[in-house]
Motif scaffolding. Structure first.
Motif, PDB file in Angstrom:
ATOM      1  N   TRP A 398       0.833  -1.211   0.000  1.00 14.09           N
ATOM      2  CA  TRP A 398       0.000   0.000   0.000  1.00 14.09           C
ATOM      3  C   TRP A 398       0.865   1.256   0.000  1.00 14.09           C
ATOM      4  O   TRP A 398       0.621   2.198  -0.768  1.00 14.09           O
ATOM      5  CB  TRP A 398      -0.909  -0.006   1.234  1.00 14.09           C
ATOM      6  N   GLU A 496      -3.581   8.075   7.175  1.00  9.11           N
ATOM      7  CA  GLU A 496      -4.024   7.309   6.012  1.00  9.11           C
ATOM      8  C   GLU A 496      -4.007   5.809   6.287  1.00  9.11           C
ATOM      9  O   GLU A 496      -4.931   5.082   5.908  1.00  9.11           O
ATOM     10  CB  GLU A 496      -3.139   7.626   4.808  1.00  9.11           C
ATOM     11  N   LEU A 500      -7.232   3.117   6.340  1.00  7.40           N
ATOM     12  CA  LEU A 500      -7.242   1.885   5.556  1.00  7.40           C
ATOM     13  C   LEU A 500      -7.626   0.693   6.427  1.00  7.40           C
ATOM     14  O   LEU A 500      -8.522  -0.093   6.083  1.00  7.40           O
ATOM     15  CB  LEU A 500      -5.867   1.659   4.928  1.00  7.40           C
ATOM     16  N   HIS A 501      -6.968   0.540   7.573  1.00  9.66           N
ATOM     17  CA  HIS A 501      -7.222  -0.640   8.400  1.00  9.66           C
ATOM     18  C   HIS A 501      -8.537  -0.539   9.165  1.00  9.66           C
ATOM     19  O   HIS A 501      -9.124  -1.577   9.504  1.00  9.66           O
ATOM     20  CB  HIS A 501      -6.053  -0.857   9.364  1.00  9.66           C
TER      21      HIS A 501
END
Length: 707
Positions: A398, A496, A500-501
């Protein structure tokens, strides 16, 4: 009960490490303090020698007394007295027991005038004491000397019991908790402990502890050394045990395998009552190569340690129960500070566990480009919404593709910079991953202390997914724990990454779909399809030299290994993953430099890599260079301190123990490291550029050096 289990109602681990520490126990606690433990251990071990002397027929076999007082260490995998007796008998010459009378009467119960006093055991007892400490410290690596004393004291100097107590506190369970006498790790620790304390034959001691006995011989040892059979040994008993040990310690046969132009020729030399007989050679298949290898076949049977250690689980639970009854003597809270040895050991063990996860991740990835390797080192932390191994892969990919893509100019420059030569560059994501994991564990269990959070991580093998699912689902919907973890770990893009998680955590189906390719690679032995989901001059010079030593030129260690193991895979060097440099000599003029290297190799780019260890030399004198694969996954000795650390994987061997811990520990990960300069991007690394501009001339970072 297994070593990883606990008695009902037991609330915490590490009690044995903490109960004797002045930093952890209450001032008025009535317990033996660290400074008193050594004397208590010494008195205990001297008593073992008194018992061993009472059981050995020293009157009819006078040589036994000299061997008992010099090489009869209580170091070994049986109980201390049995270790003393067997180590003594193993040092007898092969024909020594023949001279003893087979009809010698038992010694009288009264004390003989020639009986040695307690002072006679002083030196050998002291050596035994230090050998036991040396084994524990070499076997685990994450124990201080005072901790080793505490565990041995609680185990009454019973080494297997002390090992089980340490493993219990570190949540080592299953196959990993088996103290295998034949493993390289155990053998290396035994040889190291015996060598450093002056044993006359460390190799015999280590070999004795790995010997296997046939059923009848095992029954004899069990009868003579079990708790119910502690009667004096006669000369006949000694002769029978001595004969059995020497027979079983000798190889049954040795096979030489020659790869000749006419085919594969096997010569087998069989040991028959000290004589050798050769079997006719047999041709198996044709080949044009001419190589030779050999192997030894040993006797089959049960380990000698199994004869007298059947009650070990019960002894373990007794020790834990006693410690649990004394936990009121601890300070409240205990384990939250630099003075707690147990917390330090937990961190070391977790650092080793996380380092192993990075090796597994590299094994699953295709050969990473320089930009992806940069992302692994900068942002491939192992915390997140998935298991730790997939987290490393997802976070790295990522960051490389979405989080902070490199400019085209830097992408092309970094393409070949995928070898990591400075092992501290790998230590940095290990340390920062643990910082993030600890934050998640504290989020899931907000009432826990730091030490309890580390225990949770040890127990869960660094997997925080179930922690968050079981205890913090509602809280995680209001607060983003992954953002807080990334902040605590110093991630370059914490907000960020947290977003995402958080999405993946709340969408399990989508998370499973994303992980499918990683799961497939793990189960099939393939690699993860990544497409689906500066100090450069010096770096390039060293990188080229190391690669030439491993796979290019006239003396290539990887080719030499492949040639010698011609029946195996044809390995090719893939990526270097950690280099430790060491100088040997008195002055810069005459020293030689050798390098210990971890690298990945593969015989097929579609298959998982194999981890190798290499020893390379830069010397004016010819020095042996070699490489070989390491067992995987590796669960050996670990050491991760603030100033020093064990940053690459070493084979289990006594000769590496003095050199595997090097300068540059967990406290150095925030410094400027070699790979920071290799991967430096003027457009992205603004903070690094500012730091470089602020460096004084005396810092050693000369601008011309990195052009």
């Amino acid at each position: 009960m297994a070593s990883g289990s606990t008695c009902s109602g037991r609330s915490r681990r590490g009690l044995i490490s903490c109960l004797h520490s002045l930093n952890c126990r209450a001032e008025d606690a009535h317990l033996v303090a660290d400074q008193e433990l050594r004397q208590a251990m010494y008195r205990l071990i001297v008593g073992f020698y008194e018992e061993a002397f009472n059981r050995l027929p020293c009157e009819t076999m006078p040589d036994l007394l000299g061997l008992l007082s010099t090489g009869g260490f209580c170091l070994g995998l049986l109980d201390p007295v049995s270790n003393i007796i067997l180590n003594t008998l193993a040092l007898l010459p092969q024909d020594a027991s023949v001279a003893a009378s087979s009809t010698s009467p038992p010694r009288p119960s009264t004390k003989s005038s020639s009986r040695p006093g307690i002072a006679a055991w002083h030196e050998v007892a002291n050596r035994s004491y230090h050998s036991l400490l040396g084994f524990l410290m070499a076997y685990f690596g994450c124990l201080t000397k005072v901790q080793a004393v505490r565990y041995l004291y609680r185990a009454d100097a019973n080494l297997p019991l002390a090992v089980s107590l340490v493993q219990h506190d570190l949540y080592v369970e299953g196959e990993e908790a088996v103290l295998d006498p034949e493993s390289d790790r155990t053998q290396a620790a035994l040889k190291w402990a015996a060598t450093t304390t002056g044993h006359p034959s460390p190799s015999i001691l280590a070999q004795l502890m790995a010997v296997r006995l046939k059923p009848g011989d095992l029954d004899l040892v069990e009868k003579k050394f079990s708790a119910d059979g502690r009667n004096p040994l006669t000369a006949e008993d000694v002769r029978a045990i001595h004969r059995t040990l020497h027979l079983m310690m000798a190889p049954m046969c040795v096979a030489n395998i020659s790869h000749t132009k006419n085919g594969l020729v096997v010569h087998v030399y069989q040991n028959l009552k000290a004589s050798w007989s050769e079997t006719p050679p047999s041709v198996v298949f044709s080949t044009t190569d001419a190589r030779i290898t050999s192997t030894a076949f040993c006797w089959d049977g049960n380990p000698i340690s199994s004869a007298v250690q059947l009650g070990l689980p019960d002894k373990l639970q007794d020790c834990l129960r006693i410690a649990d009854d004394q936990k009121h003597a601890l300070k409240t809270p205990c384990g939250d500070g630099d003075g707690c040895d147990y917390l330090r050991s937990l961190k070391m063990y977790l650092h080793g566990m996380i380092h192993n996860l990075y090796l597994q991740a590299l094994k699953l990835l295709p050969t990473p480009s320089g930009s992806l390797m940069r992302s692994i080192l900068k942002a491939g932390h192992c915390y997140g919404s998935c298991d730790p191994l997939p987290n490393i892969i997802l976070n790295s990919i990522w960051y490389d593709t979405c989080g902070s893509p490199l400019p085209v100019s830097d992408h092309s420059k970094f393409a070949q910079y995928n070898d990591v030569l400075d092992p501290r560059s790998m230590l940095r994501p290990v340390v920062r991953s643990l910082q993030g994991l600890a934050k998640l564990a504290l989020f899931a269990y907000p009432q826990s202390s730091t030490a309890r959070a580390m225990e949770k991580l040890c127990s869960a093998k660094c997997n925080t997914v179930h922690m968050l699912l079981s205890s913090a689902r509602e809280r995680s919907e209001k607060t983003n724990p992954f953002h807080e973890a990334a902040m605590a770990a110093g991630h370059p893009l914490p907000l960020e990454l947290g977003e995402l998680h958080q999405l993946l955590f709340l969408m399990p189906d989508e998370r499973s779909a994303m992980l499918a390719c990683i799961t497939e690679a793990q189960t099939t032995g393939g690699v993860v399809p990544v497409d689906e989901i500066s100090k450069r001059s010096e770096y390039e010079l060293q990188r080229t030299w190391l690669r030439s030593k491993i796979e290019q030129g006239d003396l290539l260690v990887l080719k030499d290994y492949t040639d010698r193991h011609f029946w195996g895979s044809n390995y090719k060097l893939d990526i270097i993953f950690g280099v430790e440099e060491s100088n040997q000599g008195c002055t810069p003029v005459d020293y030689d430099t050798h390098y210990h290297v971890n690298f990945m190799a593969t015989s097929d780019p579609k298959l998982q890599r194999t981890l190798f260890f290499a020893e390379l030399w830069c010397s004016t004198n010819p020095m042996p260079e070699f490489c070989f694969p390491l067992p995987y996954p590796y669960a050996g000795r670990c050491y991760y301190d603030a100033l020093t650390a064990r940053k690459i994987v070493y084979p289990d061997g006594a000769k590496y123990i003095p050199h595997d811990i090097t300068h540059g520990g967990t406290g150095s990960v925030d410094d400027m490291l070699e790979m920071d300069l290799v991967y430096f991007s003027s457009e992205l690394d603004v903070e690094l550029a500012e730091n470089l501009n602020m460096l004084p001339p005396s810092s050693g970072y000369d601008s011309d050096e990195y052009e």
